[in-house]
Design a protein around this motif. Structure first.
Motif, PDB file in Angstrom:
ATOM      1  N   GLU A 100     -48.218   9.041  49.820  1.00 33.05           N
ATOM      2  CA  GLU A 100     -47.364   9.876  50.660  1.00 33.05           C
ATOM      3  C   GLU A 100     -46.666  10.907  49.776  1.00 33.05           C
ATOM      4  O   GLU A 100     -46.331  10.628  48.624  1.00 33.05           O
ATOM      5  CB  GLU A 100     -46.333   9.020  51.394  1.00 33.05           C
ATOM      6  CG  GLU A 100     -46.926   7.971  52.330  1.00 33.05           C
ATOM      7  CD  GLU A 100     -47.595   8.564  53.569  1.00 33.05           C
ATOM      8  OE1 GLU A 100     -47.390   9.772  53.842  1.00 33.05           O
ATOM      9  OE2 GLU A 100     -48.313   7.813  54.261  1.00 33.05           O
ATOM     10  N   ARG A 101     -46.418  12.087  50.311  1.00 35.28           N
ATOM     11  CA  ARG A 101     -45.843  13.166  49.516  1.00 35.28           C
ATOM     12  C   ARG A 101     -44.486  12.784  48.920  1.00 35.28           C
ATOM     13  O   ARG A 101     -44.180  13.128  47.775  1.00 35.28           O
ATOM     14  CB  ARG A 101     -45.673  14.422  50.376  1.00 35.28           C
ATOM     15  CG  ARG A 101     -46.975  15.140  50.696  1.00 35.28           C
ATOM     16  CD  ARG A 101     -46.705  16.477  51.346  1.00 35.28           C
ATOM     17  NE  ARG A 101     -47.937  17.210  51.620  1.00 35.28           N
ATOM     18  CZ  ARG A 101     -48.634  17.101  52.751  1.00 35.28           C
ATOM     19  NH1 ARG A 101     -48.213  16.289  53.711  1.00 35.28           N
ATOM     20  NH2 ARG A 101     -49.739  17.801  52.934  1.00 35.28           N
ATOM     21  N   ASP A 102     -43.687  12.075  49.693  1.00 34.77           N
ATOM     22  CA  ASP A 102     -42.326  11.805  49.236  1.00 34.77           C
ATOM     23  C   ASP A 102     -42.189  10.454  48.531  1.00 34.77           C
ATOM     24  O   ASP A 102     -41.098  10.130  48.040  1.00 34.77           O
ATOM     25  CB  ASP A 102     -41.352  11.865  50.409  1.00 34.77           C
ATOM     26  CG  ASP A 102     -41.710  10.880  51.518  1.00 34.77           C
ATOM     27  OD1 ASP A 102     -42.829  10.319  51.476  1.00 34.77           O
ATOM     28  OD2 ASP A 102     -40.878  10.672  52.417  1.00 34.77           O
ATOM     29  N   ALA A 103     -43.269   9.658  48.477  1.00 29.13           N
ATOM     30  CA  ALA A 103     -43.138   8.332  47.863  1.00 29.13           C
ATOM     31  C   ALA A 103     -44.461   7.867  47.265  1.00 29.13           C
ATOM     32  O   ALA A 103     -45.006   6.842  47.658  1.00 29.13           O
ATOM     33  CB  ALA A 103     -42.635   7.321  48.896  1.00 29.13           C
ATOM     34  N   PRO A 104     -44.994   8.606  46.278  1.00 23.73           N
ATOM     35  CA  PRO A 104     -46.243   8.167  45.660  1.00 23.73           C
ATOM     36  C   PRO A 104     -46.001   6.938  44.786  1.00 23.73           C
ATOM     37  O   PRO A 104     -44.916   6.763  44.227  1.00 23.73           O
ATOM     38  CB  PRO A 104     -46.658   9.368  44.811  1.00 23.73           C
ATOM     39  CG  PRO A 104     -45.360  10.031  44.470  1.00 23.73           C
ATOM     40  CD  PRO A 104     -44.481   9.845  45.676  1.00 23.73           C
ATOM     41  N   PRO A 105     -46.991   6.078  44.643  1.00 25.20           N
ATOM     42  CA  PRO A 105     -46.831   4.914  43.764  1.00 25.20           C
ATOM     43  C   PRO A 105     -46.909   5.327  42.303  1.00 25.20           C
ATOM     44  O   PRO A 105     -47.388   6.413  41.969  1.00 25.20           O
ATOM     45  CB  PRO A 105     -48.016   4.023  44.139  1.00 25.20           C
ATOM     46  CG  PRO A 105     -49.067   5.003  44.576  1.00 25.20           C
ATOM     47  CD  PRO A 105     -48.318   6.114  45.271  1.00 25.20           C
TER      48      PRO A 105
ATOM     49  N   ARG B   2     -52.775   9.743  53.481  1.00 27.39           N
ATOM     50  CA  ARG B   2     -51.356   9.696  53.842  1.00 27.39           C
ATOM     51  C   ARG B   2     -51.244   9.841  55.353  1.00 27.39           C
ATOM     52  O   ARG B   2     -52.155  10.331  56.026  1.00 27.39           O
ATOM     53  CB  ARG B   2     -50.567  10.802  53.149  1.00 27.39           C
ATOM     54  CG  ARG B   2     -50.989  12.206  53.519  1.00 27.39           C
ATOM     55  CD  ARG B   2     -50.007  13.266  52.989  1.00 27.39           C
ATOM     56  NE  ARG B   2     -49.903  13.251  51.560  1.00 27.39           N
ATOM     57  CZ  ARG B   2     -50.560  14.077  50.739  1.00 27.39           C
ATOM     58  NH1 ARG B   2     -51.408  14.968  51.244  1.00 27.39           N
ATOM     59  NH2 ARG B   2     -50.392  14.009  49.440  1.00 27.39           N
ATOM     60  N   GLY B   3     -50.137   9.400  55.878  1.00 25.44           N
ATOM     61  CA  GLY B   3     -49.843   9.612  57.291  1.00 25.44           C
ATOM     62  C   GLY B   3     -50.932   9.117  58.212  1.00 25.44           C
ATOM     63  O   GLY B   3     -51.371   7.965  58.147  1.00 25.44           O
TER      64      GLY B   3
END
Length: 249
Positions: A41-46, A95-96
């Protein structure tokens, strides 16, 4: 535009497919690939190490699943065919809504500290499910929030080559190869113990001074086929499971 296919080759000095008495001609066999999808995800990459470890555990989880191991398991034939040919893995990102569509397909989602990786039963090289085929291979660059701690004693370690630079997606596939080679080398009892631990493992980059010793220790070594990113024959991973001769603390 079609995306490139990862064509890494995993080999060790002692292992071949577990399903044949004699080593097959892997290039002549029908070719399959194991799809893995990492959630980014753009705001929470691992973190990178978290993603690598989760991908390796995902491969092991699929290999140990009854749908893969039971003679009449729904994935058993595909897994046998895949392991009798080149051991190919492709890591794509989602993502999403893409991640939700991938999650609706048959497979297993494995989680790490923050990473989520979904592994799917092998598919023919040219017959990907539509919702996986549209996902991108590129763009799997991941940062390391902080340097990983030293592996705990007794934990299997997948040692990455310190001299070979790889994208996170490529490295995830290579870590999966290393875990699979270690799995092939273990007895049924050793496999059961590893599974009972939740396939606890660590992925770490070896110190340059240690790499020659690791590759000469008689442990499973992943050698890349050279189709993407790195030169053919490059040693990328050494799998050091404590149950294997040559493993180091």
């Amino acid at each position: 535009m079609s995306t490139p296919v990862e064509r890494s080759t995993s080999t060790s000095s002692t292992s071949t497919s577990p399903f044949r008495d004699e080593a097959p001609d892997r290039d002549e066999a029908p070719q399959f690939v194991l799809p893995l999808v990492v959630r980014i995800e753009r705001d929470a990459p691992p973190g990178r190490t978290d993603a690598l470890e989760t991908a390796a555990r995902a491969v092991l989880t699929l290999l140990a699943d009854e749908r893969s191991t039971a003679p009449d398991g729904e994935w058993a034939e595909a897994v046998r065919d895949w392991q009798d040919a080149r051991i190919r893995k492709v890591v794509r990102r989602a993502r999403g809504a893409e991640w939700r569509r991938a999650g609706a397909l048959p497979g297993i989602t494995v989680t790490g500290d923050a990473a989520e990786v979904r592994v799917f039963p092998p598919v023919p090289l040219d017959a990907w499910p539509k919702d996986l085929a549209r996902l991108q291979v590129s763009g799997t660059e991941l940062d390391e929030p902080q340097p990983p701690a030293a592996p705990a004693p007794g934990v299997p370690v997948l040692w990455m080559n310190p001299d070979v630079a790889m994208s996170a997606g490529k490295a995830m596939a290579q870590a999966g190869h290393g875990a699979q080679l270690a799995w092939w080398e273990l007895s049924a009892e050793e496999r059961a113990a590893w599974a009972a631990s939740g396939f606890r493992l660590a992925v770490r980059t070896a110190a340059p001074a240690d790499w020659p010793r690791l590759t000469a220790a008689g442990l499973p070594v992943v050698r890349d086929a050279g189709f993407t990113e790195i030169a053919a024959g490059s040693c990328t991973v050494v799998a050091a499971h404590p149950a294997l001769k040559g493993a180091t603390p």
